[in-house]
Design a protein around this motif. Structure first.
Motif, PDB file in Angstrom:
ATOM      1  N   VAL A  51     -70.434 -39.706 -25.922  1.00 49.24           N
ATOM      2  CA  VAL A  51     -70.215 -38.851 -26.771  1.00 49.24           C
ATOM      3  C   VAL A  51     -70.583 -39.414 -28.210  1.00 49.24           C
ATOM      4  O   VAL A  51     -70.776 -40.735 -28.894  1.00 49.24           O
ATOM      5  N   VAL A  52     -71.318 -38.723 -29.461  1.00 52.95           N
ATOM      6  CA  VAL A  52     -71.117 -38.785 -30.746  1.00 52.95           C
ATOM      7  C   VAL A  52     -69.707 -38.740 -31.421  1.00 52.95           C
ATOM      8  O   VAL A  52     -70.169 -37.154 -31.410  1.00 52.95           O
ATOM      9  N   VAL A  53     -69.660 -39.112 -32.441  1.00 53.41           N
ATOM     10  CA  VAL A  53     -68.255 -38.887 -33.522  1.00 53.41           C
ATOM     11  C   VAL A  53     -68.925 -39.051 -34.911  1.00 53.41           C
ATOM     12  O   VAL A  53     -69.263 -40.068 -34.917  1.00 53.41           O
ATOM     13  N   ASN A  79     -75.014 -33.900 -45.138  1.00 51.89           N
ATOM     14  CA  ASN A  79     -74.056 -33.175 -44.778  1.00 51.89           C
ATOM     15  C   ASN A  79     -74.777 -32.478 -43.528  1.00 51.89           C
ATOM     16  O   ASN A  79     -73.968 -31.248 -43.121  1.00 51.89           O
ATOM     17  N   ALA A  80     -75.868 -31.630 -43.683  1.00 53.69           N
ATOM     18  CA  ALA A  80     -76.402 -30.680 -43.317  1.00 53.69           C
ATOM     19  C   ALA A  80     -77.857 -31.115 -42.253  1.00 53.69           C
ATOM     20  O   ALA A  80     -77.535 -30.837 -40.816  1.00 53.69           O
ATOM     21  N   THR A  81     -78.742 -31.770 -43.096  1.00 54.27           N
ATOM     22  CA  THR A  81     -79.918 -32.944 -42.102  1.00 54.27           C
ATOM     23  C   THR A  81     -79.550 -33.375 -41.042  1.00 54.27           C
ATOM     24  O   THR A  81     -79.778 -33.567 -39.824  1.00 54.27           O
ATOM     25  N   GLY A  82     -78.459 -34.479 -41.426  1.00 55.90           N
ATOM     26  CA  GLY A  82     -78.668 -35.616 -40.353  1.00 55.90           C
ATOM     27  C   GLY A  82     -77.493 -34.707 -39.143  1.00 55.90           C
ATOM     28  O   GLY A  82     -78.043 -35.126 -37.903  1.00 55.90           O
ATOM     29  N   PRO A  83     -76.238 -34.022 -39.349  1.00 54.16           N
ATOM     30  CA  PRO A  83     -76.071 -33.238 -38.831  1.00 54.16           C
ATOM     31  C   PRO A  83     -76.954 -32.348 -37.013  1.00 54.16           C
ATOM     32  O   PRO A  83     -76.499 -32.567 -36.643  1.00 54.16           O
ATOM     33  N   SER A  84     -77.737 -31.955 -37.989  1.00 54.83           N
ATOM     34  CA  SER A  84     -79.001 -30.603 -37.196  1.00 54.83           C
ATOM     35  C   SER A  84     -79.572 -31.683 -35.997  1.00 54.83           C
ATOM     36  O   SER A  84     -79.807 -31.791 -35.413  1.00 54.83           O
ATOM     37  N   VAL A  85     -80.051 -33.506 -36.783  1.00 62.00           N
ATOM     38  CA  VAL A  85     -80.610 -34.141 -36.483  1.00 62.00           C
ATOM     39  C   VAL A  85     -79.703 -34.921 -34.976  1.00 62.00           C
ATOM     40  O   VAL A  85     -79.934 -34.889 -33.629  1.00 62.00           O
ATOM     41  N   LEU A  86     -78.441 -34.645 -35.640  1.00 62.23           N
ATOM     42  CA  LEU A  86     -77.974 -34.794 -33.832  1.00 62.23           C
ATOM     43  C   LEU A  86     -77.293 -34.003 -33.189  1.00 62.23           C
ATOM     44  O   LEU A  86     -77.383 -33.747 -31.708  1.00 62.23           O
ATOM     45  N   THR A 125     -71.659 -34.954 -25.571  1.00 67.00           N
ATOM     46  CA  THR A 125     -70.682 -34.621 -26.053  1.00 67.00           C
ATOM     47  C   THR A 125     -70.336 -34.286 -27.638  1.00 67.00           C
ATOM     48  O   THR A 125     -70.901 -36.018 -28.373  1.00 67.00           O
ATOM     49  N   LEU A 126     -70.854 -33.963 -28.679  1.00 65.88           N
ATOM     50  CA  LEU A 126     -70.840 -34.296 -30.460  1.00 65.88           C
ATOM     51  C   LEU A 126     -70.006 -33.325 -31.007  1.00 65.88           C
ATOM     52  O   LEU A 126     -69.355 -32.701 -31.094  1.00 65.88           O
ATOM     53  N   VAL A 139     -74.416 -26.789 -30.436  1.00 66.00           N
ATOM     54  CA  VAL A 139     -74.728 -27.695 -29.314  1.00 66.00           C
ATOM     55  C   VAL A 139     -74.001 -27.065 -27.698  1.00 66.00           C
ATOM     56  O   VAL A 139     -72.342 -27.058 -28.110  1.00 66.00           O
ATOM     57  N   PRO A 140     -74.431 -27.514 -26.619  1.00 65.50           N
ATOM     58  CA  PRO A 140     -73.517 -26.768 -25.695  1.00 65.50           C
ATOM     59  C   PRO A 140     -71.721 -27.784 -25.467  1.00 65.50           C
ATOM     60  O   PRO A 140     -71.004 -26.978 -25.678  1.00 65.50           O
ATOM     61  N   ARG A 141     -71.771 -28.605 -25.459  1.00 63.72           N
ATOM     62  CA  ARG A 141     -70.691 -29.828 -26.005  1.00 63.72           C
ATOM     63  C   ARG A 141     -70.432 -30.355 -27.152  1.00 63.72           C
ATOM     64  O   ARG A 141     -70.902 -31.612 -27.462  1.00 63.72           O
TER      65      ARG A 141
END
Length: 477
Positions: free
Chosen positions: A244-246, A270-277, A287-288, A330-332
């Motif tokens: 899991v990544v929170v 807020n956008a690039t970082g989450p897209s990488v994750l 799971t993200l 992301v599926p999960r």
């Protein structure tokens, strides 16, 4: 091949999470055909959507070739292409099912799903046997394995061909008996290994406190050591260590987001970082959990439901909406939307306590309404989503209770510390920011609809009761 092929089916076994599958094999005078792996049908029948990334084939010339017992740190879907094998599996995961044994014969009409940490062993029953397995992580020489001796007396596997007549490798002969086996760590097969980004923020600190108490194994990272927007740096992380990544990392300086320097920094965080994750979580089957904000809305509707389309007013809200869009692919995923967060750090309530102590008579906006969210409740809600089996998707989590304005919160704080509510002056948002340049637009209505999270069995505490307790903790501690 049989003229009446058996239907596709999934059945459970004594080993938790280990599944046996009947595969439909169509045959005629030319040979046979089967759908060896069919994600949509198999998942619908109960197979985990385990996202395989590698396909391996083991070919064995002779009868009696025996391999195992090996427990790998990834899930496997095993089937036979030609021939027939006797399969034996021993649960080597720590916990009450440790040592449980299951055996079956695998031919082209049978497959098995083997969770990580369950020991595998296969013995060929026909010459020219080939079995194939899908795995959901790439093979690595550094991967941790757990082994059990093929002849272990406790497991007592009933090998069709006695081991003294079987074909074994020297390594497999030398594996330990069960009394000497170090069990596969429970955290490595229960989805409880968590990476928290933004671990030094007020939400991150609460995640780092509560997650271990809930039985999770937690690693925290933050700037400047780890930048989630750096795709190269993120790719270098060993993601097999996590389930899991929170993502609690964010740029939250709303007004600074409107500046020339702050705009790209806001979008990066807020956008690039989450897209990488999001890409990493999809590739590795993680799971993200991503934290969003009511600032993705323009504040004209109250309360905001999870299905309301984004309508951000400023750069901060726009960047959060961009990150949300990436995460929902992301599926999960659990996209957790919250508002008016109060935790261990700078926050509005603590600021009001300080102003009252200094005798300041503040002007506070009274036309922005919503509910406070204390990080204790927000993290408890995240843990609930991770442990309750709630459907993936978007959930609003804030405090419960009445809708209030910032002015209402301020007057309540003043009263709690022994001052008069009359010391606080109510103003509109436009009055408060009159004459100030570079101010980001704020949504006036921030309250979130909590019916979806409540339907999963979680109800946050009353936010104003939380406020009372929080202010007392500041003044009495």
């Amino acid at each position: 091949m049989t003229e009446s092929p058996k239907p596709l089916g999934v059945t459970t076994t004594p080993i938790p999470g280990f599944l046996r599958l009947d595969l439909t094999v169509h045959g005629d005078n030319r040979g046979w055909f089967k759908e060896n792996w069919q994600r949509e049908k198999m998942v619908a029948l109960g197979l985990p959507d385990f996202a395989p990334v590698q396909n391996n084939i083991s070919f064995n010339d002779e009868v009696g070739v025996t391999r195992g017992i090996h427990a790998e740190p990834w899930d496997k879907f095993v089937s036979v292409a030609t021939g027939k094998v006797f399969g034996a599996w021993v649960d080597l995961r720590e916990g009450p099912s440790f040592g449980t044994v299951y055996t079956t014969v695998i031919d082209p009409s049978v497959a098995v799903f083997v969770p990580k940490g369950v020991g595998n062993a296969y013995q060929t029953l026909e010459p020219g046997t080939a079995y194939t397995y899908l795995v959901n992580d790439h093979w690595s020489p550094d991967a941790r394995y757990t082994f059990l001796n093929l002849a272990d007396e406790t497991a007592a596997v009933p090998w069709p061909i006695p081991l003294e007549r079987a074909i074994l490798s020297d390594k497999d002969r030398s594996h330990p008996r069960v009394a000497e086996v170090t069990p596969f760590p429970a955290a490595a097969h229960t989805g409880r290994r968590v990476l928290v980004t933004g671990a030094n923020g007020q939400l991150g600190r609460e995640l780092m406190r509560q997650l271990p108490e809930a039985g999770f194994t937690v690693t925290g990272v933050d700037l400047p050591d780890v930048d989630i927007a750096d795709a190269t740096q993120m790719a270098a992380i060993d993601w097999s260590r996590y389930d899991v990544v929170v993502n609690a990392a964010a740029w939250t300086a709303v007004d600074a987001s409107e500046t020339g320097e702050g705009r790209p920094a806001t979008w990066r965080a807020n956008a690039t970082g989450p897209s990488v994750l999001a890409r990493i979580a999809s590739e590795h089957g993680l799971t993200l959990v991503h934290i969003s904000s009511e600032y993705v809305f323009d504040g004209t509707i109250e309360p905001h439901t999870e299905d309301e389309p984004p309508s951000p007013l400023g750069v901060y809200g726009q960047s959060k909406a961009g990150g949300d869009a990436a995460v929902t692919a992301v599926p999960r995923h659990y996209l957790v939307r919250t508002s008016w967060v109060v935790g261990d750090g700078r926050n509005f309530a603590k600021t009001m306590v300080g102003l009252a102590a200094r005798g300041v008579r503040p002007s506070v906006v009274a036309d922005q309404t919503g509910r406070l969210t204390f990080t204790t409740d927000l993290v408890a809600g995240i843990i609930h989503l991770l442990t309750s089996g709630a459907d993936y998707g978007t959930y609003n989590i804030s405090g419960e209770g009445p809708l209030v304005s910032w002015y209402d919160v301020a007057t309540r704080v003043y009263e709690l510390v022994g001052h008069s509510a009359d010391e606080v002056t109510a103003v509109t948002t436009s009055e408060y920011y009159a004459g100030q340049a570079g101010i980001a637009p704020r949504p006036l209505k921030s309250a979130l609809d909590l019916s979806r999270i409540a339907a999963t069995g979680f109800t946050p505490a009353n936010s104003m009761e939380r406020l009372d307790a929080y202010v007392r903790s500041l003044t009495q501690g």
